[in-house]
Design a protein around this motif. Structure first.
Motif, mmCIF file in Angstrom:
data_model
loop_
_atom_site.group_PDB
_atom_site.id
_atom_site.type_symbol
_atom_site.label_atom_id
_atom_site.label_comp_id
_atom_site.label_asym_id
_atom_site.label_seq_id
_atom_site.Cartn_x
_atom_site.Cartn_y
_atom_site.Cartn_z
ATOM 1 N N ARG A 204 65.280 94.707 85.573
ATOM 2 C CA ARG A 204 65.806 95.337 84.349
ATOM 3 C C ARG A 204 64.557 95.736 83.566
ATOM 4 O O ARG A 204 63.913 94.854 82.963
ATOM 5 N N ALA A 205 64.223 97.012 83.603
ATOM 6 C CA ALA A 205 62.957 97.443 82.998
ATOM 7 C C ALA A 205 63.067 97.537 81.479
ATOM 8 O O ALA A 205 64.167 97.528 80.924
ATOM 9 N N MET A 206 61.920 97.638 80.813
ATOM 10 C CA MET A 206 61.836 97.873 79.361
ATOM 11 C C MET A 206 62.567 96.791 78.568
ATOM 12 O O MET A 206 63.129 97.057 77.532
ATOM 13 N N ARG A 207 62.539 95.572 79.092
ATOM 14 C CA ARG A 207 63.271 94.490 78.412
ATOM 15 C C ARG A 207 62.601 94.039 77.134
ATOM 16 O O ARG A 207 63.204 93.358 76.325
ATOM 17 N N ARG A 208 61.302 94.433 76.978
ATOM 18 C CA ARG A 208 60.607 94.061 75.747
ATOM 19 C C ARG A 208 61.453 94.499 74.564
ATOM 20 O O ARG A 208 62.080 95.549 74.589
ATOM 21 N N LYS A 209 61.418 93.735 73.515
ATOM 22 C CA LYS A 209 62.346 94.003 72.418
ATOM 23 C C LYS A 209 61.849 95.050 71.426
ATOM 24 O O LYS A 209 62.504 95.334 70.446
ATOM 25 N N ASP A 210 60.653 95.636 71.681
ATOM 26 C CA ASP A 210 60.097 96.520 70.659
ATOM 27 C C ASP A 210 60.377 98.000 70.925
ATOM 28 O O ASP A 210 59.638 98.859 70.508
ATOM 29 N N ASN A 211 61.440 98.286 71.628
ATOM 30 C CA ASN A 211 61.772 99.706 71.865
ATOM 31 C C ASN A 211 63.233 99.830 72.284
ATOM 32 O O ASN A 211 63.867 98.842 72.632
ATOM 33 N N PHE A 212 63.720 101.072 72.250
ATOM 34 C CA PHE A 212 65.101 101.332 72.728
ATOM 35 C C PHE A 212 65.075 102.309 73.898
ATOM 36 O O PHE A 212 65.983 103.109 74.076
ATOM 37 N N SER A 213 63.970 102.267 74.667
ATOM 38 C CA SER A 213 63.833 103.203 75.782
ATOM 39 C C SER A 213 64.345 102.586 77.081
ATOM 40 O O SER A 213 64.432 101.369 77.212
ATOM 41 N N PHE A 214 64.651 103.469 77.996
ATOM 42 C CA PHE A 214 65.085 103.037 79.326
ATOM 43 C C PHE A 214 64.089 103.528 80.372
ATOM 44 O O PHE A 214 63.365 104.498 80.153
ATOM 45 N N SER A 215 64.097 102.867 81.522
ATOM 46 C CA SER A 215 63.350 103.366 82.676
ATOM 47 C C SER A 215 64.116 102.928 83.913
ATOM 48 O O SER A 215 64.418 101.743 84.065
ATOM 49 N N PHE A 216 64.449 103.888 84.752
ATOM 50 C CA PHE A 216 65.245 103.544 85.945
ATOM 51 C C PHE A 216 64.530 103.854 87.258
ATOM 52 O O PHE A 216 65.063 103.583 88.324
ATOM 53 N N SER A 217 63.319 104.428 87.194
ATOM 54 C CA SER A 217 62.692 104.827 88.454
ATOM 55 C C SER A 217 62.193 103.608 89.240
ATOM 56 O O SER A 217 62.220 103.601 90.466
ATOM 57 N N GLY A 218 61.750 102.556 88.532
ATOM 58 C CA GLY A 218 61.299 101.351 89.223
ATOM 59 C C GLY A 218 62.451 100.666 89.944
ATOM 60 O O GLY A 218 62.297 100.133 91.050
ATOM 61 N N LEU A 219 63.609 100.728 89.331
ATOM 62 C CA LEU A 219 64.808 100.138 89.917
ATOM 63 C C LEU A 219 65.176 100.863 91.218
ATOM 64 O O LEU A 219 65.507 100.244 92.235
ATOM 65 N N LYS A 220 65.060 102.168 91.151
ATOM 66 C CA LYS A 220 65.345 102.994 92.338
ATOM 67 C C LYS A 220 64.375 102.629 93.477
ATOM 68 O O LYS A 220 64.781 102.458 94.624
ATOM 69 N N THR A 221 63.087 102.455 93.131
ATOM 70 C CA THR A 221 62.087 102.074 94.136
ATOM 71 C C THR A 221 62.404 100.687 94.697
ATOM 72 O O THR A 221 62.256 100.443 95.898
ATOM 73 N N ALA A 222 62.850 99.789 93.823
ATOM 74 C CA ALA A 222 63.192 98.434 94.278
ATOM 75 C C ALA A 222 64.321 98.475 95.303
ATOM 76 O O ALA A 222 64.308 97.751 96.305
ATOM 77 N N VAL A 223 65.305 99.359 95.068
ATOM 78 C CA VAL A 223 66.410 99.486 96.036
ATOM 79 C C VAL A 223 65.864 100.041 97.354
ATOM 80 O O VAL A 223 66.199 99.550 98.440
ATOM 81 N N ARG A 224 64.981 101.030 97.252
ATOM 82 C CA ARG A 224 64.414 101.632 98.465
ATOM 83 C C ARG A 224 63.639 100.579 99.266
ATOM 84 O O ARG A 224 63.787 100.472 100.486
ATOM 85 N N ASN A 225 62.819 99.785 98.560
ATOM 86 C CA ASN A 225 62.031 98.753 99.242
ATOM 87 C C ASN A 225 62.932 97.704 99.889
ATOM 88 O O ASN A 225 62.697 97.266 101.013
ATOM 89 N N GLN A 226 63.975 97.329 99.188
ATOM 90 C CA GLN A 226 64.906 96.331 99.714
ATOM 91 C C GLN A 226 65.593 96.852 100.976
ATOM 92 O O GLN A 226 65.743 96.127 101.958
ATOM 93 N N ARG A 238 75.602 96.984 102.108
ATOM 94 C CA ARG A 238 75.547 98.216 101.318
ATOM 95 C C ARG A 238 76.291 98.052 99.988
ATOM 96 O O ARG A 238 75.838 98.484 98.934
ATOM 97 N N ALA A 239 77.427 97.392 100.075
ATOM 98 C CA ALA A 239 78.205 97.147 98.852
ATOM 99 C C ALA A 239 77.447 96.199 97.919
ATOM 100 O O ALA A 239 77.443 96.385 96.698
ATOM 101 N N ASP A 240 76.767 95.202 98.498
ATOM 102 C CA ASP A 240 75.968 94.279 97.683
ATOM 103 C C ASP A 240 74.809 95.009 97.012
ATOM 104 O O ASP A 240 74.506 94.766 95.834
ATOM 105 N N LEU A 241 74.149 95.891 97.759
ATOM 106 C CA LEU A 241 73.031 96.662 97.188
ATOM 107 C C LEU A 241 73.526 97.532 96.038
ATOM 108 O O LEU A 241 72.923 97.589 94.970
ATOM 109 N N ALA A 242 74.647 98.210 96.271
ATOM 110 C CA ALA A 242 75.210 99.095 95.240
ATOM 111 C C ALA A 242 75.603 98.295 93.999
ATOM 112 O O ALA A 242 75.273 98.674 92.871
ATOM 113 N N ALA A 243 76.286 97.175 94.208
ATOM 114 C CA ALA A 243 76.760 96.369 93.075
ATOM 115 C C ALA A 243 75.587 95.788 92.296
ATOM 116 O O ALA A 243 75.620 95.735 91.059
ATOM 117 N N SER A 244 74.539 95.368 93.010
ATOM 118 C CA SER A 244 73.376 94.781 92.328
ATOM 119 C C SER A 244 72.610 95.847 91.556
ATOM 120 O O SER A 244 72.112 95.594 90.448
#
Ligand code: KG4
Ligand code: ZN
Length: 347
Positions: A204-226, A238-244
């Motif tokens: 879950r990226a950008m969890r630091r509390k000092d912003n309201f920004s999102f980032s999803f590209s790292g998550l996408k890479t994590a799915v690819r690596n997995q 596949r369903a587990d990957l999608a749900a996670s």
């Protein structure tokens, strides 16, 4: 006041009629999904051509459904950006031509503003009551993931946006990685129902509390690596990957939005855009808002994705441009609403 709306910013051609009370008399949508599906994404040239072919038949059908004539229309509203230029041009040209030939008022509409105000349609808010001002709006679609403070119609403060992929874009790209059919968001939503959202611990990226920004590209890479690590995956994996993956996106969206509400001292939240149709997002927002005593306004499912009812609805609330500016109205590919805001350190 009868408003006619046109929407053609991406791959949905839409025409709608909304009355002065925000009641949707007709909302016609022609989706190009089957046309673009074989390419795995929207092909701009094909989108423009198909908007052109669909527009007039949709207009006729909308008038027929609403039981009104063009002469009875008072005002025309059209999405003029942001979006695909060639696609936008089709709606803009249709609206301009009608406005110029009939002398009716024309209101240019920002696509994202239409999403975050769709709850003002008479049947646009799942809670049954439209929000009061100010409210916090989360706009999540194929092109946007932003949080706004909405002080009034036309008065927006952008608290944060995505730094890379939009939420819907991440859904679509990960669906592709998983070999799921286009459009990816719907496929992931469906297959996730049989998966375990805790099977993989994605970031879950950008969890630091000092912003309201999102980032999803790292998550996408994590799915690819997995995926690479697993090698061949079966249906259950596949369903587990999608749900996670879905759980990680939803957690980020819910957490940041409620953080923004707390920061602004606002207790009403609107969730809008194509991704707002996601079943897990809807249920997790419902639970979190109940727990934190925040009034939740989920955009009615039928107005989450691109439609022209939200365009006509906002056309009611926005001022038309002067008649001598109608001919010169141009679409724009990108551009934000509201003033950007850099939050100070949050508590
Ligand atoms: O608002 P929209 O129709 O078009 C844009 O303005 O971009 O949003 C389209 C996006 C696509 O990325 C699509 O995959 C996503 O919304 N979407 C979903 C769901 N339904 C549509 N994402 C997650 N879950 C869904 N059920
Ligand atoms: Zn949209």
């Amino acid at each position: 006041m009868l408003t006619l709306g046109f929407e053609s910013s991406c791959d949905e051609t839409a025409v709608a009629l909304v009355d002065g009370q925000g009641r949707v008399l007709a909302s016609q949508i022609s989706s190009q999904v089957p046309i673009h599906a074989r390419y795995g994404g929207v092909v701009p040239e094909l989108a423009s051509r198909n908007h052109l072919m669909a527009m007039l038949p949709l207009l006729e059908r909308a008038l027929e459904t609403a039981g009104v004539t063009l002469a009875q229309v008072d005002r025309i509203a059209v999405t003029n950006g942001p979006g695909l230029m060639g696609a936008l041009l089709m709606g803009v040209q249709a609206a301009k031509t009608l406005a110029l030939t009939t002398g009716k008022e024309l209101v240019p509409i920002h696509h994202v503003e239409a999403h975050i105000t769709a709850v003002f349609l008479a049947d646009g808010d799942d809670s049954g009551t439209a929000p009061g001002f100010p409210y916090i709006a989360l706009a999540v679609s194929g092109g946007h993931s932003s949080i706004y403070e909405v002080r009034a119609i036309g008065d927006y403060r952008r608290l944060g946006s995505t730094l890379d992929d939009a939420a819907g874009e991440a859904f679509d790209k990960v669906a592709r990685l998983l070999g799921l059919p286009y459009p990816g968001g719907v496929s992931i939503d469906r297959i996730s129902k049989t998966g375990n959202p805790k099977a993989f611990d994605f970031p879950r990226a950008m969890r630091r509390k000092d912003n309201f920004s999102f980032s999803f590209s790292g998550l996408k890479t994590a799915v690819r690596n997995q995926l690479a690590q697993l090698g061949a995956v079966d249906e259950a994996q596949r369903a587990d990957l999608a749900a996670s993956f879905q759980e990680a996106v939803v957690d980020s969206l819910v957490e940041k939005t409620l953080q923004a509400a707390r920061f602004c001292g606002i207790r009403e939240v609107v969730v809008a855009g194509g991704v707002a149709a996601n079943s897990r997002l809807r249920s997790k927002f419902t639970a979190a808002c109940q727990e934190q005593d925040v009034k939740l306004h989920l955009t009615a499912f039928k107005y989450c994705g691109d439609n022209a009812a939200m365009v006509a609805g906002l056309g009611l609330l926005r001022a038309p441009i002067p008649q001598d500016q109608v001919a010169g109205l141009e679409p724009f590919a990108s551009g934000e609403i509201g003033t950007a805001f850099v939050p100070p350190d949050l508590p």
